[in-house]
Enzyme design. Structure first.
Site, PDB file in Angstrom:
ATOM      1  N   ASN A 165       0.855  -1.187   0.000  1.00  0.00           N
ATOM      2  CA  ASN A 165       0.000   0.000   0.000  1.00  0.00           C
ATOM      3  C   ASN A 165       0.889   1.235   0.000  1.00  0.00           C
ATOM      4  O   ASN A 165       1.516   1.558   1.014  1.00  0.00           O
ATOM      5  CB  ASN A 165      -0.908  -0.018   1.237  1.00  0.00           C
ATOM      6  CG  ASN A 165      -1.747   1.243   1.361  1.00  0.00           C
ATOM      7  OD1 ASN A 165      -1.934   1.988   0.396  1.00  0.00           O
ATOM      8  ND2 ASN A 165      -2.252   1.494   2.557  1.00  0.00           N
ATOM      9  N   LYS A 210       0.015   4.313  -0.172  1.00  0.00           N
ATOM     10  CA  LYS A 210      -0.629   5.470   0.451  1.00  0.00           C
ATOM     11  C   LYS A 210      -0.473   6.704  -0.462  1.00  0.00           C
ATOM     12  O   LYS A 210      -0.476   6.552  -1.677  1.00  0.00           O
ATOM     13  CB  LYS A 210      -0.082   5.681   1.860  1.00  0.00           C
ATOM     14  CG  LYS A 210      -0.189   4.411   2.708  1.00  0.00           C
ATOM     15  CD  LYS A 210       0.115   4.610   4.160  1.00  0.00           C
ATOM     16  CE  LYS A 210      -0.036   3.288   4.901  1.00  0.00           C
ATOM     17  NZ  LYS A 210       0.125   3.463   6.373  1.00  0.00           N
ATOM     18  N   HIS A 239      -9.567   0.908   5.333  1.00  0.00           N
ATOM     19  CA  HIS A 239      -8.264   1.130   5.965  1.00  0.00           C
ATOM     20  C   HIS A 239      -8.433   2.081   7.142  1.00  0.00           C
ATOM     21  O   HIS A 239      -9.250   3.010   7.108  1.00  0.00           O
ATOM     22  CB  HIS A 239      -7.274   1.704   4.950  1.00  0.00           C
ATOM     23  CG  HIS A 239      -5.856   1.684   5.428  1.00  0.00           C
ATOM     24  ND1 HIS A 239      -5.357   2.625   6.306  1.00  0.00           N
ATOM     25  CD2 HIS A 239      -4.829   0.845   5.153  1.00  0.00           C
ATOM     26  CE1 HIS A 239      -4.089   2.359   6.550  1.00  0.00           C
ATOM     27  NE2 HIS A 239      -3.744   1.280   5.873  1.00  0.00           N
ATOM     28  N   GLU A 292      -6.828   4.501   8.174  1.00  0.00           N
ATOM     29  CA  GLU A 292      -6.608   5.914   7.859  1.00  0.00           C
ATOM     30  C   GLU A 292      -7.848   6.531   7.220  1.00  0.00           C
ATOM     31  O   GLU A 292      -8.081   7.737   7.355  1.00  0.00           O
ATOM     32  CB  GLU A 292      -5.373   6.065   6.968  1.00  0.00           C
ATOM     33  CG  GLU A 292      -4.089   5.726   7.711  1.00  0.00           C
ATOM     34  CD  GLU A 292      -2.906   5.446   6.816  1.00  0.00           C
ATOM     35  OE1 GLU A 292      -1.838   5.132   7.351  1.00  0.00           O
ATOM     36  OE2 GLU A 292      -3.050   5.516   5.574  1.00  0.00           O
ATOM     37  N   GLU A 344      -5.127  -5.087  10.676  1.00  0.00           N
ATOM     38  CA  GLU A 344      -4.121  -4.055  10.881  1.00  0.00           C
ATOM     39  C   GLU A 344      -4.384  -3.364  12.217  1.00  0.00           C
ATOM     40  O   GLU A 344      -5.227  -2.475  12.295  1.00  0.00           O
ATOM     41  CB  GLU A 344      -4.137  -3.041   9.726  1.00  0.00           C
ATOM     42  CG  GLU A 344      -5.536  -2.650   9.252  1.00  0.00           C
ATOM     43  CD  GLU A 344      -5.546  -1.326   8.506  1.00  0.00           C
ATOM     44  OE1 GLU A 344      -4.554  -1.010   7.866  1.00  0.00           O
ATOM     45  OE2 GLU A 344      -6.559  -0.613   8.610  1.00  0.00           O
ATOM     46  N   GLY A 402       2.682   2.190  11.084  1.00  0.00           N
ATOM     47  CA  GLY A 402       3.622   3.290  10.982  1.00  0.00           C
ATOM     48  C   GLY A 402       4.375   3.605  12.258  1.00  0.00           C
ATOM     49  O   GLY A 402       5.137   4.567  12.318  1.00  0.00           O
ATOM     50  N   SER A 431       3.626  -2.104  10.424  1.00  0.00           N
ATOM     51  CA  SER A 431       5.081  -2.101  10.627  1.00  0.00           C
ATOM     52  C   SER A 431       5.725  -3.416  10.193  1.00  0.00           C
ATOM     53  O   SER A 431       6.618  -3.946  10.864  1.00  0.00           O
ATOM     54  CB  SER A 431       5.417  -1.782  12.082  1.00  0.00           C
ATOM     55  OG  SER A 431       4.967  -0.483  12.434  1.00  0.00           O
TER      56      SER A 431
END
Length: 265
Positions: free
Chosen positions: A14, A16, A106, A108, A176, A182, A222
């Protein structure tokens, strides 16, 4: 009983909101060359990339022209087929670009754009109707984990996302943990397995044994070449959704070659 041998591992990158279309072309070329150098067998481990919308046409053209075996994914989709939805991109538009996987839900998008479980389900249905495979992301925050324990929030998100989909729909699940994305602090393989197993047991109740055994459950958060083998050794973890590390062709190639880490070959 899980049938992991029947599930082809999937490593998905991904990107992003990174890379313009020229940088995207360069990255895909480097990645394909690197995988060719290590004689990667795409039938043993599937590899997908999820560029930004503005890169999709360029990447699609490169994959087709060079007959590359990388699979194309998109990072988001509109729940609407067409109409007065400024800024939205429909599933039909993406299908015309040979997009195979569609990332929905996702963290985010859930956090930064306020996407509800219901909207995630609508997007998954839009992907399915256009002939694509939704990759449904589920995961909990550190606060969720403390309050509700492992798997409770991901299972609730999964049930809501699957509700609109027909029984025969194909999909991929990406677990996730939000607290790991991250952060450089991945979940442990045992933590990933605990939730992946719970997801598969939930799928048995929601969709039956055949779909539960066939559905791939990925871990994301990560992921690196140093820890990917530990995750993929787990019986219910079938691949990885990789973020920042997928922007580095050498590191992503090493992640894709996780079997060498597992076997020591």
């Amino acid at each position: 009983m899980t049938q992991k041998a029947q599930r082809t591992p999937l490593i998905a990158g991904n990107w992003k909101m990174n890379l313009d279309h020229l940088q995207a072309i360069a990255l895909v070329q480097k990645l394909s060359w690197g995988l060719k150098d290590v004689k990667h067998d795409y039938s043993e481990t599937e590899v997908a990339v999820f560029p930004p919308f503005t890169d999709l046409r360029s990447v699609q053209t490169l994959l087709a022209a060079d007959k590359l075996s990388l699979v194309l994914g998109a990072q988001d989709v509109s729940p609407h087929e067409s109409g007065a939805y400024t800024g939205d991109v429909s599933a039909q538009m993406l299908a015309k670009l040979d997009v195979h996987y569609l990332l929905v839900g996702h963290s985010e998008r859930r956090q930064g754009h306020g996407e509800s479980d219901e909207l995630v389900g609508q997007k998954a249905l839009a992907a399915h109707r256009a002939g694509m495979v939704p990759m449904i992301c589920v995961g909990e925050t550190a606060e969720d984990l403390e309050q509700h324990g492992a798997a409770a929030i991901p299972l609730a998100q999964l049930a809501a996302a699957l509700a609109p989909l027909p029984q025969d729909a194909e999909f991929v699940i990406a677990y996730e943990p939000v607290w790991a994305i991250g952060s450089g602090q991945a979940a442990t393989p045992e933590q990933a397995q605990e939730v992946a197993k719970a997801i598969r047991e939930s799928l048995r109740e929601l969709r039956g044994d055949e779909r539960a055994d066939a559905t791939r459950v990925l871990y994301g958060g990560s992921v690196s070449s140093q820890n990917v083998a530990g995750f993929l050794r787990q019986p219910d973890v079938d691949g990885a959704l990789v973020g920042g590390a997928s922007l580095k062709s050498d590191e992503f190639t090493r992640i894709i070659q996780f079997k060498k880490h597992v076997t020591g070959a």
